[in-house]
Motif scaffolding. Sequence first.
Motif, mmCIF file in Angstrom:
data_model
loop_
_atom_site.group_PDB
_atom_site.id
_atom_site.type_symbol
_atom_site.label_atom_id
_atom_site.label_comp_id
_atom_site.label_asym_id
_atom_site.label_seq_id
_atom_site.Cartn_x
_atom_site.Cartn_y
_atom_site.Cartn_z
ATOM 1 N N CYS A 9 -6.040 -2.037 6.438
ATOM 2 C CA CYS A 9 -6.327 -2.009 5.009
ATOM 3 C C CYS A 9 -7.382 -0.944 4.727
ATOM 4 O O CYS A 9 -8.443 -0.932 5.362
ATOM 5 C CB CYS A 9 -6.821 -3.381 4.559
ATOM 6 N N SER A 10 -7.110 -0.073 3.772
ATOM 7 C CA SER A 10 -8.054 0.991 3.421
ATOM 8 C C SER A 10 -9.261 0.448 2.654
ATOM 9 O O SER A 10 -10.275 1.136 2.540
ATOM 10 C CB SER A 10 -7.360 2.073 2.599
ATOM 11 N N THR B 130 -2.961 1.721 5.394
ATOM 12 C CA THR B 130 -3.138 3.055 5.945
ATOM 13 C C THR B 130 -2.711 3.048 7.407
ATOM 14 O O THR B 130 -2.919 2.063 8.118
ATOM 15 C CB THR B 130 -4.617 3.485 5.829
ATOM 16 N N HIS C 206 2.482 -7.502 -0.448
ATOM 17 C CA HIS C 206 1.482 -7.195 -1.476
ATOM 18 C C HIS C 206 0.517 -6.148 -0.929
ATOM 19 O O HIS C 206 0.149 -6.199 0.240
ATOM 20 C CB HIS C 206 0.707 -8.468 -1.855
ATOM 21 N N GLY C 207 0.127 -5.225 -1.776
ATOM 22 C CA GLY C 207 -0.923 -4.273 -1.421
ATOM 23 C C GLY C 207 -0.508 -3.147 -0.506
ATOM 24 O O GLY C 207 -1.347 -2.555 0.173
ATOM 25 N N GLU C 208 0.781 -2.813 -0.484
ATOM 26 C CA GLU C 208 1.243 -1.743 0.409
ATOM 27 C C GLU C 208 0.473 -0.438 0.176
ATOM 28 O O GLU C 208 0.261 0.340 1.108
ATOM 29 C CB GLU C 208 2.741 -1.514 0.246
ATOM 30 N N GLN C 209 0.026 -0.209 -1.052
ATOM 31 C CA GLN C 209 -0.730 1.005 -1.362
ATOM 32 C C GLN C 209 -2.070 1.056 -0.630
ATOM 33 O O GLN C 209 -2.661 2.119 -0.493
ATOM 34 C CB GLN C 209 -0.942 1.151 -2.882
ATOM 35 N N HIS C 210 -2.535 -0.073 -0.133
ATOM 36 C CA HIS C 210 -3.802 -0.116 0.604
ATOM 37 C C HIS C 210 -3.593 -0.047 2.127
ATOM 38 O O HIS C 210 -4.565 -0.040 2.879
ATOM 39 C CB HIS C 210 -4.582 -1.382 0.268
ATOM 40 N N VAL D 147 -3.980 -6.733 1.383
ATOM 41 C CA VAL D 147 -2.669 -6.476 1.990
ATOM 42 C C VAL D 147 -2.143 -7.801 2.519
ATOM 43 O O VAL D 147 -2.820 -8.472 3.302
ATOM 44 C CB VAL D 147 -2.755 -5.449 3.134
#
Length: 142
Positions: free
Chosen positions: A75-76, A62, A56-60, A14
Motif C-alpha cells: 500500500c502506497s 504499488t 478496494h483501493g487498487e490505486q494505492h 487496499v
Amino acid sequence: MDKVQKGQCFCGAVAIEVTGDPEAMGYCHCASCRSWSAGPVNAFTLWKPDAVAVTHGEQHLTTFEKTESSQRQFCSLCGGHVMTGHKGFGLVDVYAATIPTQKFEPGVHVNYAETVLPIKDGLPKMRDFPAELGGSGDLMPE
C-alpha cells in the motif's frame, strides 16, 4: 461454492479477497524475503492468480520488482505489504498475516540454506525450491 476470505493492508485502504484454498503454505528463509518482511522468516500462502482479487483501493497498490521472479505489492499510503506475484511460478503469495481468517497450516520451509532462525518443527526443509518450481528439490536436515 468456494469459500471467500477477505484481507487488507495495514491501514485498510487496499482490500483483497482470496477464493478457495491456497495451493501451499509455508515459510521462506531467503535473504530477500527476510529483508522485505523485516523478520527472520516470512510466512506465505500461495494462490493461483485467478483466486486473488483486489476489491478496494487498487490505486494505492504499488509494485516493487527487485527481480523478475517477485513482484512485491504494498500500500502506497501505509507501506503495508499485501502480496507478491510470482509470474514464473504462476502463483501469488498473499502474506499469511494479510488473511486473518485463513488457518495457517505450513507444509514446508523453502530456501532453508539461507536461514538465520533454525526451526525444529518436523516440516521438510528445502535447500532452495521444489524441483517443479525450478529449484534443486534438495532437502536439508532439521
